[in-house]
Design a protein around this motif. Structure first.
Motif, PDB file in Angstrom:
ATOM      1  N   MET A 115      34.517  26.638 136.834  1.00 34.50           N
ATOM      2  CA  MET A 115      35.791  26.185 136.258  1.00 34.50           C
ATOM      3  C   MET A 115      36.001  26.838 134.900  1.00 34.50           C
ATOM      4  N   GLN A 116      37.253  26.964 134.514  1.00 36.95           N
ATOM      5  CA  GLN A 116      37.610  27.590 133.256  1.00 36.95           C
ATOM      6  C   GLN A 116      37.806  26.539 132.157  1.00 36.95           C
ATOM      7  N   THR A 117      37.475  26.903 130.942  1.00 36.80           N
ATOM      8  CA  THR A 117      37.644  25.990 129.812  1.00 36.80           C
ATOM      9  C   THR A 117      39.098  25.534 129.694  1.00 36.80           C
ATOM     10  N   HIS A 118      40.020  26.454 129.951  1.00 33.33           N
ATOM     11  CA  HIS A 118      41.439  26.102 129.800  1.00 33.33           C
ATOM     12  C   HIS A 118      41.886  25.055 130.819  1.00 33.33           C
ATOM     13  N   ASP A 119      41.099  24.851 131.861  1.00 38.77           N
ATOM     14  CA  ASP A 119      41.430  23.812 132.836  1.00 38.77           C
ATOM     15  C   ASP A 119      41.389  22.418 132.215  1.00 38.77           C
ATOM     16  N   PHE A 120      40.799  22.294 131.043  1.00 37.96           N
ATOM     17  CA  PHE A 120      40.652  20.992 130.384  1.00 37.96           C
ATOM     18  C   PHE A 120      41.511  20.899 129.120  1.00 37.96           C
ATOM     19  N   TYR A 121      42.537  21.728 129.072  1.00 30.68           N
ATOM     20  CA  TYR A 121      43.452  21.701 127.926  1.00 30.68           C
ATOM     21  C   TYR A 121      44.563  20.676 128.158  1.00 30.68           C
ATOM     22  N   TYR A 122      44.973  20.021 127.095  1.00 34.71           N
ATOM     23  CA  TYR A 122      46.202  19.215 127.122  1.00 34.71           C
ATOM     24  C   TYR A 122      46.859  19.332 125.756  1.00 34.71           C
ATOM     25  N   ASP A 123      48.142  19.103 125.709  1.00 40.34           N
ATOM     26  CA  ASP A 123      48.916  19.263 124.481  1.00 40.34           C
ATOM     27  C   ASP A 123      48.949  17.946 123.725  1.00 40.34           C
ATOM     28  N   LEU A 124      48.484  17.949 122.486  1.00 39.98           N
ATOM     29  CA  LEU A 124      48.414  16.725 121.688  1.00 39.98           C
ATOM     30  C   LEU A 124      49.168  16.906 120.375  1.00 39.98           C
ATOM     31  N   PRO A 125      50.216  16.121 120.148  1.00 38.74           N
ATOM     32  CA  PRO A 125      50.883  16.158 118.845  1.00 38.74           C
ATOM     33  C   PRO A 125      49.938  15.731 117.725  1.00 38.74           C
ATOM     34  N   GLN A 126      49.955  16.475 116.625  1.00 41.24           N
ATOM     35  CA  GLN A 126      49.033  16.207 115.517  1.00 41.24           C
ATOM     36  C   GLN A 126      49.149  14.786 114.992  1.00 41.24           C
ATOM     37  N   GLU A 127      50.344  14.209 115.035  1.00 43.63           N
ATOM     38  CA  GLU A 127      50.528  12.881 114.437  1.00 43.63           C
ATOM     39  C   GLU A 127      49.833  11.783 115.250  1.00 43.63           C
ATOM     40  N   LEU A 128      49.336  12.094 116.451  1.00 41.52           N
ATOM     41  CA  LEU A 128      48.627  11.094 117.250  1.00 41.52           C
ATOM     42  C   LEU A 128      47.127  11.071 116.959  1.00 41.52           C
ATOM     43  N   ILE A 129      46.648  11.973 116.121  1.00 37.08           N
ATOM     44  CA  ILE A 129      45.235  11.956 115.725  1.00 37.08           C
ATOM     45  C   ILE A 129      45.047  10.887 114.653  1.00 37.08           C
ATOM     46  N   ALA A 130      44.325   9.820 114.994  1.00 38.33           N
ATOM     47  CA  ALA A 130      44.154   8.691 114.074  1.00 38.33           C
ATOM     48  C   ALA A 130      43.377   9.128 112.839  1.00 38.33           C
ATOM     49  N   GLN A 131      43.917   8.850 111.678  1.00 44.06           N
ATOM     50  CA  GLN A 131      43.278   9.236 110.425  1.00 44.06           C
ATOM     51  C   GLN A 131      42.486   8.098 109.779  1.00 44.06           C
ATOM     52  N   THR A 132      42.819   6.875 110.146  1.00 46.26           N
ATOM     53  CA  THR A 132      42.144   5.712 109.561  1.00 46.26           C
ATOM     54  C   THR A 132      41.918   4.669 110.663  1.00 46.26           C
ATOM     55  N   PRO A 133      40.900   3.832 110.520  1.00 46.23           N
ATOM     56  CA  PRO A 133      40.704   2.760 111.498  1.00 46.23           C
ATOM     57  C   PRO A 133      41.765   1.679 111.332  1.00 46.23           C
ATOM     58  N   ILE A 134      42.136   1.018 112.444  1.00 43.39           N
ATOM     59  CA  ILE A 134      43.072  -0.085 112.327  1.00 43.39           C
ATOM     60  C   ILE A 134      42.347  -1.293 111.739  1.00 43.39           C
ATOM     61  N   GLU A 135      43.124  -2.285 111.283  1.00 47.51           N
ATOM     62  CA  GLU A 135      42.550  -3.397 110.524  1.00 47.51           C
ATOM     63  C   GLU A 135      41.524  -4.182 111.338  1.00 47.51           C
ATOM     64  N   LYS A 136      41.856  -4.539 112.566  1.00 51.29           N
ATOM     65  CA  LYS A 136      40.939  -5.307 113.420  1.00 51.29           C
ATOM     66  C   LYS A 136      40.366  -4.385 114.489  1.00 51.29           C
ATOM     67  N   ARG A 137      39.060  -4.306 114.535  1.00 56.48           N
ATOM     68  CA  ARG A 137      38.403  -3.366 115.439  1.00 56.48           C
ATOM     69  C   ARG A 137      38.865  -3.519 116.885  1.00 56.48           C
ATOM     70  N   ASP A 138      38.900  -4.758 117.386  1.00 58.44           N
ATOM     71  CA  ASP A 138      39.173  -4.945 118.811  1.00 58.44           C
ATOM     72  C   ASP A 138      40.664  -5.043 119.134  1.00 58.44           C
ATOM     73  N   ALA A 139      41.520  -4.789 118.138  1.00 54.45           N
ATOM     74  CA  ALA A 139      42.968  -4.799 118.384  1.00 54.45           C
ATOM     75  C   ALA A 139      43.481  -3.431 118.815  1.00 54.45           C
ATOM     76  N   SER A 140      42.596  -2.441 118.898  1.00 51.87           N
ATOM     77  CA  SER A 140      43.012  -1.127 119.396  1.00 51.87           C
ATOM     78  C   SER A 140      43.468  -1.261 120.847  1.00 51.87           C
ATOM     79  N   ARG A 141      44.206  -0.269 121.306  1.00 52.11           N
ATOM     80  CA  ARG A 141      44.689  -0.296 122.683  1.00 52.11           C
ATOM     81  C   ARG A 141      43.579   0.157 123.638  1.00 52.11           C
ATOM     82  N   LEU A 142      43.697  -0.285 124.878  1.00 50.81           N
ATOM     83  CA  LEU A 142      42.718   0.052 125.912  1.00 50.81           C
ATOM     84  C   LEU A 142      43.480   0.462 127.168  1.00 50.81           C
ATOM     85  N   MET A 143      43.313   1.712 127.557  1.00 54.31           N
ATOM     86  CA  MET A 143      43.863   2.176 128.829  1.00 54.31           C
ATOM     87  C   MET A 143      42.794   2.029 129.900  1.00 54.31           C
ATOM     88  N   THR A 144      43.144   1.448 131.032  1.00 52.15           N
ATOM     89  CA  THR A 144      42.234   1.404 132.167  1.00 52.15           C
ATOM     90  C   THR A 144      42.613   2.511 133.143  1.00 52.15           C
TER      91      THR A 144
END
Length: 341
Positions: A1-30
């Motif tokens: 398999m090629q490395t590029h097969d695992f590429y996806y486009d991510l907007p920079q603003e979605l990279i979390a810079q700080t932790p949220i206030e409550k640890r377990d209040a983050s979102r969870l995708m199943t």
């Protein structure tokens, strides 16, 4: 398999810079790895997806505050040293900046002289051997002077250093946090245990190689980094009991997964063991122990997204990531989480 097969486009603003206030209040995708179906929840809902008789395996490694900011002697020019590997006799292999100024024989000072050091040697690849001089216990000195070695994509200064540690961190030695565990609180772990889910711990000291990009076009040509890991008799027994009773073994983080898959027998039986692992998991790998995975969202074209794809299928994973981008999930170390089963 090629490395590029695992590429996806991510907007920079979605990279979390700080932790949220409550640890377990983050979102969870199943993500159902058989059908590709996704669901949107919060991390405090995780107990709803665990069954009595399952076991949850967590990595209790604690991050070294391994980033030291100091100055060169004489002259006082600024320098930065990042501890990587303890070579013994007060010598560490380190990353340093500015590299051109830190030649063998250069002396350094940190914390107004509370810690001093000398560059001993330059290794192939540019890392340095650095000999430190200090009074007392080195790890206690680090706790006072060192900063957390945050990943390069985090630009914000961390206000509370404990937010880059899991609440169950215990064994010092990681250069980066096992970030899937950052969402847990003591109360959430109590709720999970009360449901009849066994909780076990392994130790894998995360190396900075986890952030090393895959530069080869063919993923099989990538040289995988090594990390030290340990599984105890108690945790091995828990996993064996769980499997014998028909329960699922659910790993928290790719580090827990790599530890278990490194030491498991072909039939999934676990024995206590310690050692270095360079296991490289990508699509085509047959999992021996892991039945479920709690993990954060990973960088495009990284060995970590390859591991997740090996478990849940590349197409399912990339479709889930595209959904996460559309739904504005937070990505990477301080971001949201997935539960794949």
């Amino acid at each position: 398999m090629q490395t590029h097969d695992f590429y996806y486009d991510l907007p920079q603003e979605l990279i979390a810079q700080t932790p949220i206030e409550k640890r377990d209040a983050s979102r969870l995708m199943t993500l159902d790895r058989r059908t590709g179906a996704v669901g949107h929840h919060h991390f405090y809902d995780l107990p709803d997806f665990l069954n009595p008789g399952d076991c949850l395996i967590l990595n209790n490694s604690r991050v070294l505050p391994a980033r030291l900011l100091g100055s060169r002697l004489p002259g006082g020019g600024a320098c930065e040293v990042l501890l990587l590997t303890d070579r013994g006799d007060k010598v560490w292999e380190c990353l340093v900046r500015p590299g051109k100024k830190l030649r063998p024989g250069t002396r350094l000072t940190f914390g107004e002289g509370a810690l001093t050091a000398e560059i001993v040697d330059v290794l192939e690849g540019g890392n340095r051997l650095v000999r430190f001089d200090y009074e007392g216990i080195f790890l206690e000195t680090l706790e006072k002077l060192g900063k957390m070695p945050l990943p390069p994509y985090i630009k914000e200064e961390l206000q509370d250093q404990e937010r880059y540690q899991t609440v169950y961190s215990k064994v010092l030695g990681s250069a980066a946090a096992p970030t899937a565990g950052l969402h847990f609180t003591p109360e959430l772990l109590e709720t999970i245990a009360a449901k009849g889910v066994g909780i076990g711990y392994v130790t894998l000291h995360v190396g900075l190689g986890t952030f090393r990009p895959v530069k080869e076009d063919n993923i099989e040509d990538h040289p995988m980094h090594s990390e030290f890991c340990t599984i105890s008799q108690e945790t091995a027994d828990l996993i064996n009991r769980t499997r014998a009773g028909g329960g699922r073994c659910i790993c928290v983080g790719t580090t827990s997964c790599r530890t278990l898959e490194s030491w498991a027998a072909e039939d999934g039986h676990m024995e206590p063991r310690s050692g270095w692992t360079d296991i490289y998991i990508y699509p085509g790998y047959k999992f021996k122990v892991m039945d479920g995975l709690v993990t954060n969202f990973h960088l495009p074209e990284s060995t970590l997204i390859m591991l997740v794809s090996a478990f849940a299928g590349r197409e399912h994973v990339l479709a889930a990531y595209a959904e996460a981008v559309r739904e504005r999930y937070r990505f990477f170390s301080f971001g949201d989480a997935m539960f794949l089963s």
